[in-house]
Design an enzyme around this catalytic site. Structure first.
Site, PDB file in Angstrom:
ATOM      1  N   GLU A 125       0.912  -1.452  -0.109  1.00  0.00           N
ATOM      2  CA  GLU A 125       0.272  -0.137   0.016  1.00  0.00           C
ATOM      3  C   GLU A 125       0.654   1.561  -0.043  1.00  0.00           C
ATOM      4  O   GLU A 125       0.548   2.075  -0.437  1.00  0.00           O
ATOM      5  CB  GLU A 125      -0.758   0.011   1.254  1.00  0.00           C
ATOM      6  CG  GLU A 125      -1.981  -1.138   0.797  1.00  0.00           C
ATOM      7  CD  GLU A 125      -3.187  -0.850   0.335  1.00  0.00           C
ATOM      8  OE1 GLU A 125      -3.342   0.681  -0.234  1.00  0.00           O
ATOM      9  OE2 GLU A 125      -3.476  -1.625  -0.429  1.00  0.00           O
ATOM     10  N   ASP A 143      -7.765   5.686  -8.317  1.00  0.00           N
ATOM     11  CA  ASP A 143      -9.401   4.644  -8.332  1.00  0.00           C
ATOM     12  C   ASP A 143     -10.796   4.707  -8.233  1.00  0.00           C
ATOM     13  O   ASP A 143     -11.648   3.547  -8.291  1.00  0.00           O
ATOM     14  CB  ASP A 143      -8.357   3.585  -7.381  1.00  0.00           C
ATOM     15  CG  ASP A 143      -8.689   3.701  -6.244  1.00  0.00           C
ATOM     16  OD1 ASP A 143      -9.117   4.932  -6.035  1.00  0.00           O
ATOM     17  OD2 ASP A 143      -8.296   3.384  -5.699  1.00  0.00           O
ATOM     18  N   THR A 148      -7.908   8.110  -0.699  1.00  0.00           N
ATOM     19  CA  THR A 148      -7.285   6.919  -0.137  1.00  0.00           C
ATOM     20  C   THR A 148      -6.140   7.125   1.414  1.00  0.00           C
ATOM     21  O   THR A 148      -5.269   8.082   0.965  1.00  0.00           O
ATOM     22  CB  THR A 148      -6.597   5.764  -1.118  1.00  0.00           C
ATOM     23  OG1 THR A 148      -6.558   5.710  -1.772  1.00  0.00           O
ATOM     24  CG2 THR A 148      -6.266   4.778  -0.166  1.00  0.00           C
TER      25      THR A 148
END
Length: 341
Positions: A125, A143, A148
């Site tokens: 990640e 995405d 995020t």
């Protein structure tokens, strides 16, 4: 904790994870059956508790009587200090220690194995093993899920970031992220940044320095991702590697049941192979699960690099390391990583 011999105690140090005890006791026992309180409190507030205790025993435990959060009790470390020991008791305890040792056979709830899991996810990640350094992380990776952020990639477009900020606000009303709750509610389900933007990013970075927000991130990681994934994997008869494969999948794909979410990936795998709980071979099933996971990743351009399966999890599986025991060596996005102990 088994000290191995009857020991005079002087100090206990508890290093709480997110879920701490507000009310708890430190208890000792010479036989693992009859317990005596050496310390008690009703005002615990998490963090590190360095406690002066008196008493003796071979066995020491923390007995929680009131949670400080809604999420049980969890310790990073439990340290016991004493002065000298007498002869160990001749008979073993009637109740064996309940905490499995770090190492072979331990599942992902073992603190050492959980730390390994956090580092493995962080390598994929965040391109770093320092998962605790990711509380401050926030960006839009393109995405379609908006921002995020944080230790497992909480997203503004999928609801888990909203739940996180709500939980943080329950723990600490008036925090710097609380004013953004209406905006997070509006952008949920979309890639929009409306009402967020640079000011929100700055507020996130500020909040991430707050141990209460760090605790909130740990809480939500466990509630939404870690605990459900590990619980399902254990029900399916999987060892630590399989538990990690489930956890990594639910972090990336979410806990839903559609074909590209964790539940759908598991269903696809079970159509190809039986779980160990169903009498199947664990390696065969995990290969089927990783195949299904890879197929799900390839449906999204942002996740089309499948090295976290190909050169990480599949490597451990091909090596027969179902217990996820160090040393571990793997690559993600071509970068090499290692955990040696």
């Amino acid at each position: 904790m088994d000290l191995g011999a009857d020991t005079a105690l002087s100090r206990v140090q508890l290093k709480w994870e997110a879920a701490y005890g507000k009310s708890y006791k430190i208890q000792t026992s010479t036989d693992g059956s009859t317990w005596t309180s050496a310390y008690s409190t009703t005002t615990g507030n998490g963090g590190t508790d360095d406690l002066a205790v008196s008493g003796h025993g071979r066995y020491v435990r923390m007995s929680g009587t009131q949670r400080g959060t809604a999420y049980g009790y969890s310790l990073y470390e439990f340290e016991v200090y004493g002065a000298g020991a007498s002869t160990p008791p001749a008979t073993p305890p009637t109740t064996p220690p309940t905490t499995p040792p770090a190492g072979s056979g331990a599942d992902l709830t073992d603190p050492h194995k959980k730390e390994i899991a956090m580092e493995l996810v962080s390598s994929a990640e965040n391109s770093s093993l320092d998962w605790k350094g990711q509380y401050t992380y926030i960006e839009d990776i393109g995405d379609g899920r908006g921002y995020t952020a944080g230790i497992v990639g909480f997203c503004s477009g999928t609801g888990d970031m909203l739940d996180l900020v709500r939980h943080y606000t329950d723990l600490k009303p008036g925090n710097v992220l609380a004013p953004y709750l209406p905006a997070l509610e509006k952008v949920n389900g979309s890639a929009s940044h409306t009402g967020l933007g640079a000011a929100f990013e700055s507020a996130w970075t500020t909040a991430a320095k707050d141990t209460v927000f760090q605790r909130a991130q740990d809480d939500e990681r466990d509630r939404v991702y870690f605990d459900p994934a590990v619980g399902q994997a254990k029900s399916d008869g999987l060892h630590a590697l399989g538990q990690f494969a489930y956890y990594d999948a639910i972090v990336m794909h979410g806990p839903g049941d559609d074909s590209t979410s964790f539940g759908g990936i598991r269903k696809t795998a079970m159509q190809k192979a039986k779980t160990p709980a169903q009498g199947g071979n664990e390696t065969t099933y995990l290969n089927a699960f990783l195949d299904a996971r890879k197929a799900a990743m390839l449906t999204e351009a942002a996740h089309e690099d499948t090295t976290r399966v190909d050169t990480e999890q599949r490597v451990f599986l091909n090596n027969g390391n179902l217990d996820l025991n160090p040393p571990l060596q793997w690559k993600v996005y071509g970068d090499p990583y290692a955990i040696n102990d």
